[in-house]
Write an enzyme that holds these catalytic residues in place. Structure first.
Site, PDB file in Angstrom:
ATOM      1  N   ASP A  15      52.216  48.252  28.702  1.00 19.25           N
ATOM      2  CA  ASP A  15      52.684  48.624  30.033  1.00 19.25           C
ATOM      3  C   ASP A  15      53.970  49.439  29.940  1.00 19.25           C
ATOM      4  OD1 ASP A  15      54.825  46.918  29.554  1.00 19.25           O
ATOM      5  OD2 ASP A  15      54.036  45.296  30.767  1.00 19.25           O
ATOM      6  N   PRO A  57      30.965  31.378  31.617  1.00 15.98           N
ATOM      7  CA  PRO A  57      32.120  31.820  32.403  1.00 15.98           C
ATOM      8  C   PRO A  57      33.301  30.850  32.327  1.00 15.98           C
ATOM      9  CG  PRO A  57      30.342  31.093  33.832  1.00 15.98           C
ATOM     10  CD  PRO A  57      29.781  31.161  32.456  1.00 15.98           C
TER      11      PRO A  57
END
Lengths: 144, 144, 144, 144
Positions: A15, A57
């Site tokens: 970032d 999941p």
């Protein structure tokens, strides 16, 4: 059984502060989990074809970020299957830097899920899946 | 003060099981946190310019995934600042479906970090930052 | 000089149709470009430190997708520096499947950019950077 | 018919140079395309259910990056359906900054694809799909 999954941190993983944008760690832990199962003898695709699941999941994720990492660094993610429950399992990850320093520690709980997209339902994890990791545990650690 | 951040789930946010690939939730919670501060009166860029920080990197993240979500659904992420500590703060998020059902619940601990990339160090959160949220709390909830 | 960059396609790289979500190819081509330079003797970080650039941002990208790829497949991305211009350079990529079939072909034009974020300006690519690839070309292909 | 899709650039969309990591533009163009069809009266999900396709995967993508963009900026992506061919269609995008400056210009060719994952095959685009955009053109521009 431990699995080692290696990541070379790319420019696009970081970032504006120059460090890994933390959601990327979760994507790597996901890939590390899939690799852990594949190494134990059951890839996600085989699990889907053989056991009729749609995936495994995430239901509960926790991560503790100890040190930031930067573009160009290599992280070694060590993962192991901590426990099976009725229809879920828990995987632990430790992402370490090249010098062995712990960077991130994480714990995932995933569900053995069938059904259809949007209506997933947990199913009992089959015994033969549990046994893969009992057998694996005897074989000791393997290198990625 | 609560902040509402709305996400329309895109095709590329979803995996082969047709549901959101869970690391994406963390990216949305990150954007929701930045929006929460901006709404309180201090965008991340202003915080960097004014207080000399490099960001508010994650140190501890926990998320509980209650229901999967699919392409085309809209999620409303409600976030609030739960607590300030010496050099960190805790943000809570609730991502709900259009009908109000809770899909994901999360808790983030972030550090008020200065230094340089790769050598970030926590600093005491300034009083004027803490006060933004005290003031904000009196104003009640605001819509995104 | 060619660089080989290998990608094992992860679950999270794929979309609800079960194939790679195409923006991911661009992220891999980006990492392949950085690796190409690092192998030629100049990592992006070294280029930033030594030549004062902020990066080599994309100015023109073209990709042709010949075959879709799925979770678990391995792609080998072969990249080479096609040409240097005054303040830019062109990199070509070919992503092939394990059996050698061409999956994606791409061409990138990137600028050798200095300045500050948001106000990037192209600069002449230094001769010593151009020479890295002349020298490299004599050494022939290297394996990732 | 034009579609407007607005993006607020998030921290995690940007790289260490502080500008948008360019593969993210492609993800936004993808979402903009899906929104364009939805606005014309046929969401991707409806197209899948009604016409038996698996998606409209990219076969050829070109983008020209004119100006970099940073965290916090808003981009307005204007998209329109440029042309239908036998089993493919071409969409054009223009991503502009708040002041109207053109930041990125792109052109996508996508295929109307049936089959199964990994074995997608183009099919003739049905007339009723083509007509959506003829009708749409008469209605003029719509705001997101």
């Amino acid at each position: 059984m431990h699995n080692l999954y290696e990541v070379r941190i790319a420019w696009g993983d970081c970032d504006p502060a120059g460090i890994v944008f933390y959601p990327n760690y979760f994507a790597w832990f996901n890939a590390a989990t899939d690799t852990l199962f594949a190494r134990a003898g059951l890839s996600l695709e085989e699990a889907m074809a053989r056991h009729g699941i749609l995936g495994w999941p995430m239901v509960d994720a926790h991560a503790s970020f100890r040190m930031s990492s930067r573009f160009g660094e290599i992280l070694r993610i060590e993962s192991h299957l901590h426990a099976f429950r009725h229809s879920s399992f828990e995987v632990h990850h430790r992402a370490c830097k090249a010098d062995g320093t712990l960077a991130v520690e994480a714990r995932d709980i995933r569900v053995w899920a069938a059904g259809e997209a949007g209506r997933l339902r947990g199913q009992r994890v089959p015994d033969e899946v549990r046994e893969l990791f009992v057998r694996g545990r005897d074989e000791g650690s393997k290198q990625a």
